[in-house]
Enzyme design. Structure first.
Site, PDB file in Angstrom:
ATOM      1  N   GLU A 187       0.811  -1.227   0.000  1.00 15.27           N
ATOM      2  CA  GLU A 187       0.000   0.000   0.000  1.00 15.27           C
ATOM      3  C   GLU A 187       0.847   1.283   0.000  1.00 15.27           C
ATOM      4  O   GLU A 187       0.346   2.355   0.330  1.00 15.27           O
ATOM      5  CB  GLU A 187      -0.952   0.001   1.205  1.00 15.27           C
ATOM      6  CG  GLU A 187      -2.056  -1.025   1.082  1.00 15.27           C
ATOM      7  CD  GLU A 187      -3.166  -0.787   2.099  1.00 15.27           C
ATOM      8  OE1 GLU A 187      -4.300  -0.481   1.675  1.00 15.27           O
ATOM      9  OE2 GLU A 187      -2.900  -0.908   3.317  1.00 15.27           O
ATOM     10  N   HIS A 244      -0.826   5.870   7.192  1.00 17.57           N
ATOM     11  CA  HIS A 244      -2.001   5.051   6.856  1.00 17.57           C
ATOM     12  C   HIS A 244      -2.158   4.028   7.972  1.00 17.57           C
ATOM     13  O   HIS A 244      -1.189   3.363   8.343  1.00 17.57           O
ATOM     14  CB  HIS A 244      -1.826   4.348   5.521  1.00 17.57           C
ATOM     15  CG  HIS A 244      -2.834   3.243   5.330  1.00 17.57           C
ATOM     16  ND1 HIS A 244      -4.188   3.475   5.407  1.00 17.57           N
ATOM     17  CD2 HIS A 244      -2.695   1.914   5.128  1.00 17.57           C
ATOM     18  CE1 HIS A 244      -4.830   2.323   5.250  1.00 17.57           C
ATOM     19  NE2 HIS A 244      -3.945   1.365   5.079  1.00 17.57           N
ATOM     20  N   HIS A 264      -5.186   1.619  10.659  1.00 14.63           N
ATOM     21  CA  HIS A 264      -6.507   1.015  10.867  1.00 14.63           C
ATOM     22  C   HIS A 264      -6.890   1.168  12.339  1.00 14.63           C
ATOM     23  O   HIS A 264      -7.353   0.212  12.956  1.00 14.63           O
ATOM     24  CB  HIS A 264      -6.494  -0.466  10.481  1.00 14.63           C
ATOM     25  CG  HIS A 264      -5.753  -0.779   9.215  1.00 14.63           C
ATOM     26  ND1 HIS A 264      -4.865  -1.826   9.108  1.00 14.63           N
ATOM     27  CD2 HIS A 264      -5.768  -0.172   7.999  1.00 14.63           C
ATOM     28  CE1 HIS A 264      -4.364  -1.855   7.874  1.00 14.63           C
ATOM     29  NE2 HIS A 264      -4.878  -0.860   7.199  1.00 14.63           N
ATOM     30  N   HIS A 313     -12.002  -0.047   6.102  1.00  6.34           N
ATOM     31  CA  HIS A 313     -10.553  -0.281   6.033  1.00  6.34           C
ATOM     32  C   HIS A 313      -9.788   0.544   7.062  1.00  6.34           C
ATOM     33  O   HIS A 313      -9.182  -0.021   7.958  1.00  6.34           O
ATOM     34  CB  HIS A 313     -10.093   0.037   4.600  1.00  6.34           C
ATOM     35  CG  HIS A 313      -8.643  -0.201   4.330  1.00  6.34           C
ATOM     36  ND1 HIS A 313      -8.138  -0.423   3.081  1.00  6.34           N
ATOM     37  CD2 HIS A 313      -7.569  -0.217   5.151  1.00  6.34           C
ATOM     38  CE1 HIS A 313      -6.819  -0.588   3.145  1.00  6.34           C
ATOM     39  NE2 HIS A 313      -6.454  -0.456   4.395  1.00  6.34           N
TER      40      HIS A 313
HETATM   41 MN    MN Z   1      -4.419  -0.678   4.992  1.00  6.24          MN
END
Ligand code: MN
Length: 248
Positions: free
Chosen positions: A87, A106, A108, A176
């Protein structure tokens, strides 16, 4: 950054930035923003067309030797055979579309996930969370890409996500997680931690009644104050100490 730095000075600038990136990995793990997955990157301070990010490894164990360099299309520079994050395109796409951004996370973070799933907008409700901004949109990979493995594993998907981020500091990703973007690494860490805290606070407050959010004017003023050098330096010292690096 002046172009006429000596090679030694240039190396020192990059070394300092990479060291700070390693510490940010450890901080974000310690603060439960990033867990076994998720990542943080910085733009190369000497070359805006490149960025630094760890190889595919959990942030809690990232060391200096794990940091790789990529161009904004996600191509690795050098011949490092180690596996990069699938990613990473999130980061390159945002650096391409946002010249003002020099650091990206990034993650979660679990308290944030309900706001990616339910039609309840996320907005700052306490002063330290003003840094997450007035507007937080939710990007849904279904809209352009249909059924996927849910990873942003191509530049095309990264650019789509970056378009939904727009000029804001945060974008949520349906089912996500989230992406945070800022002008420097300390700021993106502050935004990432505040996003998690604010999401937990709003959920707890909703159990009690109607939530009062900050006004747009409060968000602007408090955010400008918090993202100034003094609050960022003070918070960074605290996070560094909690991550086990006090006095370094
Ligand atoms: Mn991710």
């Amino acid at each position: 950054m002046p172009e006429d730095l000596s090679p030694r000075h240039r190396q020192a600038v990059v070394d300092a930035a990479v060291t700070e990136l390693v510490i940010a990995n450890r901080i974000l793990a310690r603060e439960d923003v990033i867990d076994d997955f998720g990542h943080v990157s910085i733009r190369n301070p000497l070359d805006p067309a490149r960025y630094f990010i760890a190889r595919s490894r959990s942030p809690e164990v990232v060391t200096r030797d794990d940091i790789m360099e990529f161009d904004l299309d996600g191509n690795q520079l050098g011949n490092d055979p180690r596996r990069p994050y699938a990613e990473r395109h999130i980061h390159g796409a945002i650096y391409r579309m946002r010249p003002d951004v020099n650091a990206v996370t990034h993650h979660h973070a679990r308290p944030v996930l309900p706001f990616t799933i339910c039609a309840v907008p996320l907005r700052p409700a306490f002063h330290m969370a003003a840094v997450i901004g007035k507007r937080i949109d939710v990007w849904d990979s279904q809209d352009e890409f249909g059924d996927t493995n849910m990873l942003v594993d191509s530049l095309e998907m990264g650019l789509s996500l970056a378009r939904t981020l727009g000029p804001n500091p945060v974008v949520l990703m349906r089912g996500h997680g989230a992406v945070c973007a800022a002008g420097n690494l300390k700021a993106v860490v502050m935004i990432s931690i505040a996003l998690r805290d604010n999401a937990a606070l709003v959920q707890a407050s909703m159990q009690l009644g109607k939530v009062s959010y900050l006004t747009d004017g409060e968000i602007e003023r408090a955010s400008a104050m918090l993202l100034g050098p003094m609050p960022l330096a003070r918070a960074w010292d605290y996070w560094v100490a909690r991550a086990g690096y006090a006095g370094l």
